[in-house]
Design a protein around this motif. Structure first.
Motif, PDB file in Angstrom:
ATOM      1  N   LEU A  73       0.993  -1.049  -0.001  1.00 46.76           N
ATOM      2  CA  LEU A  73       0.087   0.018   0.127  1.00 46.76           C
ATOM      3  C   LEU A  73       0.973   1.195   0.102  1.00 46.76           C
ATOM      4  N   GLY A  74       0.431   2.287  -0.731  1.00 46.38           N
ATOM      5  CA  GLY A  74       1.191   3.302  -0.747  1.00 46.38           C
ATOM      6  C   GLY A  74       2.603   3.394  -1.668  1.00 46.38           C
ATOM      7  N   ILE A  75       2.955   2.085  -2.095  1.00 42.78           N
ATOM      8  CA  ILE A  75       3.932   2.117  -3.046  1.00 42.78           C
ATOM      9  C   ILE A  75       3.788   1.554  -4.477  1.00 42.78           C
ATOM     10  N   HIS A  76       2.648   0.657  -4.454  1.00 41.32           N
ATOM     11  CA  HIS A  76       2.392  -0.067  -5.878  1.00 41.32           C
ATOM     12  C   HIS A  76       0.902   0.405  -6.269  1.00 41.32           C
ATOM     13  N   GLY A  77       0.993   0.599  -7.943  1.00 40.28           N
ATOM     14  CA  GLY A  77      -0.420   0.617  -8.334  1.00 40.28           C
ATOM     15  C   GLY A  77      -0.424  -1.060  -8.630  1.00 40.28           C
ATOM     16  N   LEU A  78      -1.707  -1.160  -9.038  1.00 42.52           N
ATOM     17  CA  LEU A  78      -2.035  -2.568  -9.365  1.00 42.52           C
ATOM     18  C   LEU A  78      -3.032  -2.824 -10.781  1.00 42.52           C
ATOM     19  N   ARG A  79      -2.478  -3.566 -11.719  1.00 43.78           N
ATOM     20  CA  ARG A  79      -3.336  -3.888 -12.634  1.00 43.78           C
ATOM     21  C   ARG A  79      -3.632  -5.531 -12.665  1.00 43.78           C
ATOM     22  N   ILE A  80      -5.003  -5.850 -12.524  1.00 36.82           N
ATOM     23  CA  ILE A  80      -5.555  -7.063 -12.501  1.00 36.82           C
ATOM     24  C   ILE A  80      -6.046  -7.654 -13.641  1.00 36.82           C
ATOM     25  N   SER A  81      -6.200  -8.950 -14.189  1.00 38.68           N
ATOM     26  CA  SER A  81      -7.133  -9.502 -14.924  1.00 38.68           C
ATOM     27  C   SER A  81      -7.723 -10.874 -14.270  1.00 38.68           C
ATOM     28  N   PHE A  82      -8.832 -11.305 -14.696  1.00 37.99           N
ATOM     29  CA  PHE A  82      -9.532 -12.649 -14.318  1.00 37.99           C
ATOM     30  C   PHE A  82     -10.475 -13.046 -15.100  1.00 37.99           C
ATOM     31  N   TYR A  83     -11.138 -14.235 -14.852  1.00 37.46           N
ATOM     32  CA  TYR A  83     -12.262 -14.788 -15.755  1.00 37.46           C
ATOM     33  C   TYR A  83     -13.358 -14.857 -14.712  1.00 37.46           C
ATOM     34  N   ALA A  84     -14.640 -14.586 -15.246  1.00 38.42           N
ATOM     35  CA  ALA A  84     -15.619 -14.669 -14.366  1.00 38.42           C
ATOM     36  C   ALA A  84     -16.745 -14.715 -15.390  1.00 38.42           C
ATOM     37  N   ARG A  85     -17.451 -16.025 -15.185  1.00 39.11           N
ATOM     38  CA  ARG A  85     -18.881 -16.261 -16.163  1.00 39.11           C
ATOM     39  C   ARG A  85     -18.417 -16.105 -17.638  1.00 39.11           C
ATOM     40  N   ASN A  86     -17.226 -16.878 -17.835  1.00 39.84           N
ATOM     41  CA  ASN A  86     -16.686 -16.961 -19.126  1.00 39.84           C
ATOM     42  C   ASN A  86     -16.265 -15.851 -19.889  1.00 39.84           C
ATOM     43  N   LYS A  87     -16.078 -14.801 -18.979  1.00 38.05           N
ATOM     44  CA  LYS A  87     -15.391 -13.327 -19.571  1.00 38.05           C
ATOM     45  C   LYS A  87     -14.356 -12.900 -18.812  1.00 38.05           C
ATOM     46  N   ARG A  88     -13.294 -12.394 -19.681  1.00 35.96           N
ATOM     47  CA  ARG A  88     -12.198 -11.906 -18.999  1.00 35.96           C
ATOM     48  C   ARG A  88     -12.468 -10.394 -18.774  1.00 35.96           C
ATOM     49  N   TYR A  89     -12.041 -10.027 -17.347  1.00 38.57           N
ATOM     50  CA  TYR A  89     -12.292  -8.541 -16.985  1.00 38.57           C
ATOM     51  C   TYR A  89     -10.651  -8.201 -16.603  1.00 38.57           C
ATOM     52  N   GLY A  90     -10.539  -6.733 -16.510  1.00 38.47           N
ATOM     53  CA  GLY A  90      -9.183  -6.155 -16.417  1.00 38.47           C
ATOM     54  C   GLY A  90      -9.416  -4.770 -15.854  1.00 38.47           C
ATOM     55  N   ALA A  91      -8.857  -4.388 -14.750  1.00 36.05           N
ATOM     56  CA  ALA A  91      -8.668  -2.813 -14.449  1.00 36.05           C
ATOM     57  C   ALA A  91      -7.438  -2.537 -13.785  1.00 36.05           C
TER      58      ALA A  91
END
Length: 303
Positions: free
Chosen positions: A213-231
């Motif tokens: 916390l306070g040092i890193h930004g974060l980029r994620i990706s994952f699958y849910a209900r057969n769809k890939r999400y990212g933010a």
């Protein structure tokens, strides 16, 4: 790290586009800023009355405030006592991303001056960065409001771009093409503040908690209900919103468009996290306007 000159250049790019004129180059902005009088001879005691100083600090310190009240909407759906931002599905393969973030990173300079108050600005170009992934954030400033800053546009790229062309491009893209907002108009410029974040040190996380916390930004990706999400969130978001790591992950998943139960977040498929760092700098319209008027009156470094 990002500099004041980078912020002024973003204002120059947007202002020139809206006024249908040719903008100054980044080099012209930088050389003129080097010569621009920045109030270095102001009395320190007068400066300190504008913001609270911390023991041991050589500069006045103002407590950072949440820079994007729009970030509050996500957590409001999860917890009425907290606040967060809009949910924007994003493809993990996309190079251009919109992101709610704070424009000033608490660790970037040790202090934050209210818009229009930069009594001891200096050039920050020690080791010149020529290429970098970057984000440009526009905020509307409303000092009399309960939430003095509201997000007006934020888009960036994880691709390393030449600073001059990258900032010029994303200053306009974030101002005019963020699908969450109408394009910024010429009459709005006096109400704006811009923040630039240059991103560094990209590293894959061992797991969803492998970041600070306070040092890193974060980029994620994952699958849910057969769809890939990212933010993604820039490094300052979690700290300014008062989130712990788990709350940050859940908020980020909400932003990506995931609508599952918060206690079920670990059950999504193929959750991948990339951590990165980045220190932001910001500047308001008044600072840009004062500098620009000085240049137009024949200030040094224009050519």
């Amino acid at each position: 790290m990002a500099t004041v000159e980078h912020c002024l250049y973003c204002f120059e790019a947007l202002s020139a586009s809206l006024e249908k004129r040719s903008p100054m180059s980044l080099y012209q902005v930088q050389t003129s800023w080097d010569s621009y009088p920045k109030g270095l001879d102001e009395d320190d005691s007068e400066v300190e009355t504008s913001s609270a100083a911390e023991p041991g600090d050589s500069e006045p310190v103002s407590r950072p405030t949440p820079r994007h009240p729009s970030v509050q909407r996500i957590a409001d759906n999860r917890n009425s006592s907290r606040s967060s931002g809009s949910s924007t599905p994003a493809s993990s393969s996309s190079n251009s991303l919109s992101v709610e973030s704070a424009a000033s990173t608490p660790g970037s300079s040790g202090s934050y001056s209210p818009v229009g108050l930069h009594p001891r600005r200096t050039s920050q170009r020690g080791g010149e960065i020529t290429e970098s992934p970057l984000f440009v954030t526009w905020n509307t400033i409303e000092p009399s409001s309960q939430h003095p800053r509201s997000l007006r546009g934020c888009i960036g790229t994880f691709e390393s771009l030449p600073i001059a062309s990258g900032l010029a491009s994303y200053a306009l893209t974030s101002a005019l093409q963020d699908h969450r907002f109408s394009p910024i108009s010429l009459r709005e410029l006096p109400t704006l503040e811009v923040s630039v974040t240059l991103l560094t040190d990209f590293e894959p996380c061992k797991d969803a908690m492998d970041w600070e916390l306070g040092i890193h930004g974060l980029r994620i990706s994952f699958y849910a209900r057969n769809k890939r999400y990212g933010a993604c969130y820039l490094p300052d978001v979690a700290v300014e919103q008062g989130w712990d790591k788990e709350e940050t992950i859940v908020s980020l998943m909400r932003k990506a468009g995931w609508s599952g139960k918060k206690e079920k977040w670990t059950e999504v498929g193929d959750l991948k996290c990339v951590r990165f760092q980045g220190k932001a700098e910001s500047a308001g319209w008044d600072e840009y306007k004062n500098w620009k008027e000085w240049v137009e009156k024949g200030g040094e470094g224009k050519n």
